[in-house]
Design a protein around this motif. Structure first.
Motif, PDB file in Angstrom:
ATOM      1  N   ASP A   1       0.839  -1.198   0.000  1.00 39.09           N
ATOM      2  CA  ASP A   1       0.000   0.000   0.000  1.00 39.09           C
ATOM      3  C   ASP A   1       0.871   1.245   0.000  1.00 39.09           C
ATOM      4  O   ASP A   1       1.680   1.449   0.918  1.00 39.09           O
ATOM      5  CB  ASP A   1      -0.920   0.014   1.222  1.00 39.09           C
ATOM      6  N   PHE A   2       0.698   2.075  -1.043  1.00 38.78           N
ATOM      7  CA  PHE A   2       1.514   3.279  -1.189  1.00 38.78           C
ATOM      8  C   PHE A   2       0.618   4.480  -1.461  1.00 38.78           C
ATOM      9  O   PHE A   2      -0.428   4.360  -2.114  1.00 38.78           O
ATOM     10  CB  PHE A   2       2.533   3.093  -2.317  1.00 38.78           C
ATOM     11  N   GLY A   3       1.037   5.646  -0.960  1.00 40.08           N
ATOM     12  CA  GLY A   3       0.232   6.852  -1.065  1.00 40.08           C
ATOM     13  C   GLY A   3       0.880   7.917  -1.921  1.00 40.08           C
ATOM     14  O   GLY A   3       2.055   8.250  -1.729  1.00 40.08           O
ATOM     15  N   GLU A   4       0.105   8.461  -2.848  1.00 40.91           N
ATOM     16  CA  GLU A   4       0.566   9.540  -3.727  1.00 40.91           C
ATOM     17  C   GLU A   4      -0.421  10.700  -3.671  1.00 40.91           C
ATOM     18  O   GLU A   4      -1.599  10.515  -3.342  1.00 40.91           O
ATOM     19  CB  GLU A   4       0.699   9.036  -5.165  1.00 40.91           C
ATOM     20  N   SER A   5       0.065  11.897  -4.017  1.00 38.13           N
ATOM     21  CA  SER A   5      -0.779  13.087  -3.895  1.00 38.13           C
ATOM     22  C   SER A   5      -0.842  13.934  -5.163  1.00 38.13           C
ATOM     23  O   SER A   5      -1.486  14.977  -5.164  1.00 38.13           O
ATOM     24  CB  SER A   5      -0.275  13.968  -2.737  1.00 38.13           C
ATOM     25  N   ARG A   6      -0.170  13.482  -6.228  1.00 35.80           N
ATOM     26  CA  ARG A   6      -0.232  14.218  -7.495  1.00 35.80           C
ATOM     27  C   ARG A   6      -0.534  13.225  -8.618  1.00 35.80           C
ATOM     28  O   ARG A   6       0.120  12.174  -8.727  1.00 35.80           O
ATOM     29  CB  ARG A   6       1.081  14.940  -7.777  1.00 35.80           C
ATOM     30  N   ALA A   7      -1.504  13.580  -9.435  1.00 36.17           N
ATOM     31  CA  ALA A   7      -1.967  12.656 -10.470  1.00 36.17           C
ATOM     32  C   ALA A   7      -0.856  12.283 -11.444  1.00 36.17           C
ATOM     33  O   ALA A   7      -0.699  11.102 -11.798  1.00 36.17           O
ATOM     34  CB  ALA A   7      -3.147  13.273 -11.223  1.00 36.17           C
ATOM     35  N   GLN A   8      -0.082  13.255 -11.873  1.00 42.14           N
ATOM     36  CA  GLN A   8       0.960  12.985 -12.862  1.00 42.14           C
ATOM     37  C   GLN A   8       2.025  12.049 -12.297  1.00 42.14           C
ATOM     38  O   GLN A   8       2.455  11.099 -12.960  1.00 42.14           O
ATOM     39  CB  GLN A   8       1.601  14.287 -13.329  1.00 42.14           C
TER      40      GLN A   8
ATOM     41  N   LYS B   1      -8.441  16.307 -12.664  1.00 38.76           N
ATOM     42  CA  LYS B   1      -7.436  15.236 -12.565  1.00 38.76           C
ATOM     43  C   LYS B   1      -8.054  13.888 -12.195  1.00 38.76           C
ATOM     44  O   LYS B   1      -7.357  12.868 -12.184  1.00 38.76           O
ATOM     45  CB  LYS B   1      -6.379  15.617 -11.525  1.00 38.76           C
ATOM     46  N   VAL B   2      -9.339  13.891 -11.895  1.00 39.59           N
ATOM     47  CA  VAL B   2     -10.013  12.655 -11.487  1.00 39.59           C
ATOM     48  C   VAL B   2      -9.914  11.592 -12.585  1.00 39.59           C
ATOM     49  O   VAL B   2      -9.738  10.404 -12.308  1.00 39.59           O
ATOM     50  CB  VAL B   2     -11.490  12.935 -11.133  1.00 39.59           C
ATOM     51  N   LYS B   3      -9.984  12.020 -13.842  1.00 40.56           N
ATOM     52  CA  LYS B   3      -9.949  11.071 -14.967  1.00 40.56           C
ATOM     53  C   LYS B   3      -8.639  10.303 -15.036  1.00 40.56           C
ATOM     54  O   LYS B   3      -8.587   9.210 -15.616  1.00 40.56           O
ATOM     55  CB  LYS B   3     -10.193  11.813 -16.278  1.00 40.56           C
ATOM     56  N   TYR B   4      -7.577  10.844 -14.448  1.00 38.30           N
ATOM     57  CA  TYR B   4      -6.293  10.153 -14.431  1.00 38.30           C
ATOM     58  C   TYR B   4      -6.161   9.232 -13.212  1.00 38.30           C
ATOM     59  O   TYR B   4      -5.479   8.210 -13.281  1.00 38.30           O
ATOM     60  CB  TYR B   4      -5.140  11.164 -14.408  1.00 38.30           C
TER      61      TYR B   4
END
Length: 221
Positions: free
Chosen positions: A42-49, A74-77
């Motif tokens: 389980d890993f957490g990210e905060s930017r879509a790109q 950015k939801v679509k990504y």
């Protein structure tokens, strides 16, 4: 210490029933790979790109948690690749997640972010908005969304009593919603980060989000 050594230390204090999300935002894929080899999924990210780039090059069985402010455009990504979106802060975002998840024939797991901190810069539903959301059974408007629980970020402070009080508020709110509405999916309370996750676990967190204590200080680009 290495990522592997850091994880051993943290794992010793995290009960088996609590999910550890390794907050990998702004950290390179090599460090994520080291945590993966140590058994983390389980890993957490905060930017879509950044999330999209990492999804392409890292193992496919990673469960990606989106944990930062998410713009509607950015939801679509994010929806096609996220296991869970923890930072759903308002109904507008829910509406867009529903729209994109429907296009992908996916039921997206989410947590509703609650504004519990003293800082006005923090995001999330107010307690009143959250109460209204459940009282009016608004989750039923989103067939492609599974509301799995709540997420909160405590005030950035050196006073543990402030942190404990805010976590207790979150736990009380979580328990009330869980007991009043009996939603089968409503099982997760995501509170606690590198500096306060032991307090969160003591207050009943089911998910803790730990970054710098695992990977070291972030390199912002």
């Amino acid at each position: 210490m290495s990522v592997t050594d850091n994880l051993k230390t943290i794992r010793a204090g995290v009960p088996a029933e609590v999910r550890l999300v390794c907050v990998s935002k702004f950290h390179p894929a090599e460090l994520i790979s080291e945590a993966y080899e140590a058994g983390e999924r389980d890993f957490g990210e905060s930017r879509a790109q950044e999330l999209m780039q990492k999804v392409e090059i890292l193992p496919k069985d990673i469960r990606w948690h989106f944990i930062g402010p998410l713009q509607s455009n950015k939801v679509k990504y994010v929806v096609p690749v996220a296991y869970m979106i923890q930072s759903v802060e308002n109904e507008k975002l829910l509406n867009e997640i529903e729209r994109i998840a429907a296009k992908h024939d996916k039921v997206q797991k989410v947590l509703l972010e609650v504004h519990i901190a003293q800082e006005t810069s923090k995001h999330g539903f107010s307690e009143e908005e959250l109460t209204q959301f459940f009282a009016e059974k608004m989750w039923q408007n989103y067939p492609h969304i599974e509301v799995c629980g709540l997420m909160g970020i405590a005030t950035l402070t050196d006073d543990p009593e402030v942190t404990k009080a805010e976590f207790h508020t979150m736990r009380t709110l979580f328990d009330r919603i869980k007991n009043d509405y009996q939603l089968n999916s409503f099982t997760e309370l995501s509170i606690g980060m590198s500096h306060d996750y032991p307090l969160a676990i003591a207050e009943g967190a089911t998910i803790v989000r730990v970054g710098s204590a695992i990977f070291g200080q972030r390199i912002y680009q």
